[in-house]
Write an enzyme that holds these catalytic residues in place. Structure first.
Site, PDB file in Angstrom:
ATOM      1  N   LYS A   1      44.410  44.741  44.377  1.00  0.00           N
ATOM      2  CA  LYS A   1      43.419  44.133  45.044  1.00  0.00           C
ATOM      3  C   LYS A   1      44.251  43.518  46.371  1.00  0.00           C
ATOM      4  O   LYS A   1      43.899  43.739  47.579  1.00  0.00           O
ATOM      5  CB  LYS A   1      42.547  43.224  44.626  1.00  0.00           C
ATOM      6  CG  LYS A   1      41.526  43.729  43.501  1.00  0.00           C
ATOM      7  CD  LYS A   1      40.850  42.596  42.522  1.00  0.00           C
ATOM      8  CE  LYS A   1      39.893  43.326  41.835  1.00  0.00           C
ATOM      9  NZ  LYS A   1      39.280  42.350  40.766  1.00  0.00           N
TER      10      LYS A   1
ATOM     11  N   GLN B   1      39.478  36.006  38.913  1.00  0.00           N
ATOM     12  CA  GLN B   1      39.531  37.384  38.104  1.00  0.00           C
ATOM     13  C   GLN B   1      38.813  37.081  36.588  1.00  0.00           C
ATOM     14  O   GLN B   1      39.298  35.864  36.019  1.00  0.00           O
ATOM     15  CB  GLN B   1      41.105  37.670  38.163  1.00  0.00           C
ATOM     16  CG  GLN B   1      41.207  39.158  37.312  1.00  0.00           C
ATOM     17  CD  GLN B   1      40.388  40.217  38.082  1.00  0.00           C
ATOM     18  OE1 GLN B   1      40.496  40.261  39.167  1.00  0.00           O
ATOM     19  NE2 GLN B   1      40.252  41.258  37.227  1.00  0.00           N
TER      20      GLN B   1
ATOM     21  N   ASP C   1      32.066  38.744  44.796  1.00  0.00           N
ATOM     22  CA  ASP C   1      31.775  39.452  43.580  1.00  0.00           C
ATOM     23  C   ASP C   1      30.274  39.610  43.331  1.00  0.00           C
ATOM     24  O   ASP C   1      29.656  39.902  42.598  1.00  0.00           O
ATOM     25  CB  ASP C   1      32.362  38.603  42.410  1.00  0.00           C
ATOM     26  CG  ASP C   1      33.573  39.383  41.737  1.00  0.00           C
ATOM     27  OD1 ASP C   1      33.851  40.545  41.964  1.00  0.00           O
ATOM     28  OD2 ASP C   1      34.422  38.719  41.203  1.00  0.00           O
TER      29      ASP C   1
END
Ligand code: GUN
Length: 312
Positions: free
Chosen positions: A54, A98, A124
């Site tokens: 990422k 994460q 997200d």
């Protein structure tokens, strides 16, 4: 029939080239690039790889992408304090914590931390506000993997409206938002999970089948309506030689690779499905690269929205 390959890698590259000039324009206009803060707690090896990918993709397209690390011994309060700092930061438009957080943080830790992320920075799409907006079909930030899958189906000209879509898996990050996005595109949607009886019978009704359960090779030929579009979200590292052999069979190049490396990355869909499906996403090179690209798109959207610009 040999299924057409739905090349997520190629689409991810094409989308990155679409995003790149927009990132440059934002940077020129605001004197800073759109910024993403990634929170990584502990040292889960798979998370290390995902986060590295990422960060690399972000930097490559022109984003500011910062890794904010905490040790495995960090508490929920430590993690919340870090998220609150990123919420206040003018340089960060997107925040990603994460998953998974270390088990030692206790049950419910993830929800407690995600709940603190400012909705306008929630790239997200996991906060209650953004999930609620998604349910009401007015979301700006939607979970990356499901929105990448819709993008892939659209660009591959696979019709959604009026089709029967079956989603295997009901996670907050893939299954549930996937079902909602398909519903919003006028599919008839069935969500299956670990307690669903007659799973293969239900899946065989699908024109579009999305597998997101984390079980290597679960979806076999008997799950597939001939010609169906099959999307494999699974990312399973197989280290058992018997499992690898049952998936690929003697003589398959991926089995040879397994014998060389001692592990192989496989999806939830058995490779034999390529004989029956009309279209299929490969693992690797299917949904994975798209997820990262959608994270970049969400960060750009968050940056524009925060700057009062239309997000497009
Ligand atoms: N862990 C694996 N995939 C994801 C993802 O898309 N978002 C977050 N936050 N954690 C993950």
């Amino acid at each position: 029939m040999t299924a057409r390959t739905l090349d997520g890698q190629a689409l991810a590259k094409a989308m990155q080239e679409e995003i790149r000039p927009e990132v440059a324009a934002f940077t020129a206009q605001h004197g800073r690039p759109p910024g993403l803060g990634i929170v990584l707690v502990g040292d889960n090896p798979a998370s290390e790889v995902y986060v590295r990918n990422k960060l690399k993709a972000g930097a490559e397209i022109g984003f500011r992408a910062d890794l904010e690390r905490l040790p495995a011994s960090a508490t929920v309060s430590d993690t919340i304090a870090l998220v609150e700092r990123l919420n206040r930061s003018d340089l960060h438009d997107g925040i990603l914590v994460q998953s998974p957080l270390p088990k030692a943080m206790g049950a419910g830790a993830e929800q407690r931390v995600f709940d603190v992320i400012a909705a306008e920075k929630d790239v997200d799409g996991l906060t209650p506000v953004n999930v609620g907006r998604l349910v009401q079909k007015r979301a700006i930030l939607v979970a990356c993997t499901p929105s990448g899958i819709i993008e892939l189906l659209d660009r591959e000209k696979i019709p959604i409206a009026g089709r029967h879509a079956v989603v295997i898996g009901r996670s907050d990050i893939v299954g549930k938002p996937m079902a909602l996005l398909l519903l919003h595109r006028d599919a008839t949607v069935t969500v299956c999970h670990s307690r669903t009886p007659d799973l293969a019978d239900i899946c065989r009704q699908a024109d579009i089948l999305v597998a997101a359960v984390g079980k290597p090779g679960l979806v076999t030929n008997d799950f597939i309506k001939p010609g169906a579009a099959v999307v494999d979200v699974g990312m399973n590292t197989v280290t058992d030689a018997a499992v690898a052999t049952s998936l690929f069979g003697e003589g398959h190049p991926r089995l040879a690779l397994f014998r060389l490396k001692g592990s192989v990355l496989v999806g939830d869909v058995h490779p034999e499905v390529a004989d029956v499906a009309g279209a299929l996403t490969p693992v690797p090179g299917g949904v994975g690269p798209l997820t990262i690209t959608m994270l970049m798109r969400n960060t750009l959207r968050a940056a524009k929205a925060r700057a009062g610009q239309p997000v497009g």
